[in-house]
Design a protein around this motif. Sequence first.
Motif, short mmCIF file in Angstrom:
data_model
loop_
_atom_site.label_atom_id
_atom_site.label_comp_id
_atom_site.label_asym_id
_atom_site.label_seq_id
_atom_site.Cartn_x
_atom_site.Cartn_y
_atom_site.Cartn_z
N PHE A 28 0.83 -1.20 0.00
CA PHE A 28 0.00 0.00 0.00
C PHE A 28 0.86 1.25 0.00
CE2 PHE A 28 -2.51 -3.22 2.34
CZ PHE A 28 -3.56 -3.34 1.45
N GLN A 29 0.46 2.23 -0.81
CA GLN A 29 1.15 3.52 -0.78
C GLN A 29 0.49 4.46 0.20
OE1 GLN A 29 0.48 4.15 -5.09
NE2 GLN A 29 -0.03 6.24 -4.52
N THR A 30 -0.81 4.29 0.46
CA THR A 30 -1.52 5.00 1.52
C THR A 30 -2.38 3.98 2.25
OG1 THR A 30 -3.36 5.61 0.05
CG2 THR A 30 -1.56 7.19 0.24
N TYR A 31 -3.35 4.44 3.01
CA TYR A 31 -4.16 3.56 3.86
C TYR A 31 -4.69 2.33 3.12
CZ TYR A 31 -8.16 2.17 6.72
OH TYR A 31 -9.07 1.45 7.44
N LEU A 32 -5.39 2.51 2.01
CA LEU A 32 -5.92 1.39 1.24
C LEU A 32 -5.55 1.45 -0.24
CD1 LEU A 32 -9.53 1.01 2.69
CD2 LEU A 32 -7.59 -0.50 3.06
N LYS A 33 -4.77 2.42 -0.64
CA LYS A 33 -4.37 2.58 -2.04
C LYS A 33 -3.20 1.64 -2.34
CE LYS A 33 -4.03 4.78 -6.01
NZ LYS A 33 -4.91 4.46 -7.09
N VAL A 34 -3.44 0.71 -3.26
CA VAL A 34 -2.43 -0.28 -3.63
C VAL A 34 -1.39 0.37 -4.52
CG1 VAL A 34 -2.04 -2.50 -4.78
CG2 VAL A 34 -4.11 -2.15 -3.44
N ASN A 35 -0.11 0.09 -4.25
CA ASN A 35 0.97 0.56 -5.12
C ASN A 35 0.76 0.02 -6.53
OD1 ASN A 35 2.76 2.19 -3.65
ND2 ASN A 35 3.64 0.41 -2.64
N PRO A 36 1.01 0.81 -7.55
CA PRO A 36 0.86 0.30 -8.92
C PRO A 36 1.80 -0.86 -9.20
CG PRO A 36 1.28 2.67 -8.93
CD PRO A 36 1.36 2.22 -7.51
N ALA A 37 3.01 -0.80 -8.64
CA ALA A 37 3.99 -1.88 -8.82
C ALA A 37 4.77 -2.02 -7.52
CB ALA A 37 4.94 -1.56 -9.97
N VAL A 43 6.69 -6.23 -9.67
CA VAL A 43 5.48 -6.91 -10.14
C VAL A 43 4.30 -5.94 -10.09
CG1 VAL A 43 4.75 -7.88 -7.92
CG2 VAL A 43 4.19 -9.08 -9.99
N ASP A 44 3.39 -6.06 -11.04
CA ASP A 44 2.23 -5.18 -11.15
C ASP A 44 1.20 -5.57 -10.09
OD1 ASP A 44 0.25 -3.47 -11.98
OD2 ASP A 44 -0.26 -4.60 -13.78
N LEU A 45 1.12 -4.79 -9.00
CA LEU A 45 0.17 -5.08 -7.92
C LEU A 45 -1.23 -4.56 -8.22
CD1 LEU A 45 2.40 -4.25 -4.83
CD2 LEU A 45 1.77 -6.51 -5.69
#
Length: 129
Positions: A28-37, A43-45
């Motif tokens: 995660f890049q923030t609370y619930l935002k998934v990192n693009p990779a 790997v493409d998350l």
Amino acid sequence: MSQSPDFFPAFSRGLRGRCPHCGEGRMFQTYLKVNPACPACGVDLARYPADDGPAYFTILIVGHLVIVPILFIPWVWQGPTLVTVPVTLSFLAVVTLGLLPIVKGAFIGHMAYLRATSDQADRHTADQA
């Protein structure tokens, strides 16, 4: 991505909020935002469709493991309503919001194990029925 990770490593890495493939990068890049990779392995998350699944599982877990035991506490039934309701609802909100990223990580780890991606939406949707 040629090979999916094994179930238990992918699931446990997701529970910890780590990449289901390498276990090093943050999911995660923030609370619930998934990192693009994945920052570690690349790997493409973003391709794993979490959608509403984590919310449903979080509600199921909180309902069975938190709300049911709370109903057995006499204070909930005998206490003043103006105190009981805000305290209980605040506690439930904190537990739910704390559990949601953990469940979402595990859900994405499971999706990585299943190799279910967003470009296969026609395979895992009820809209086609």
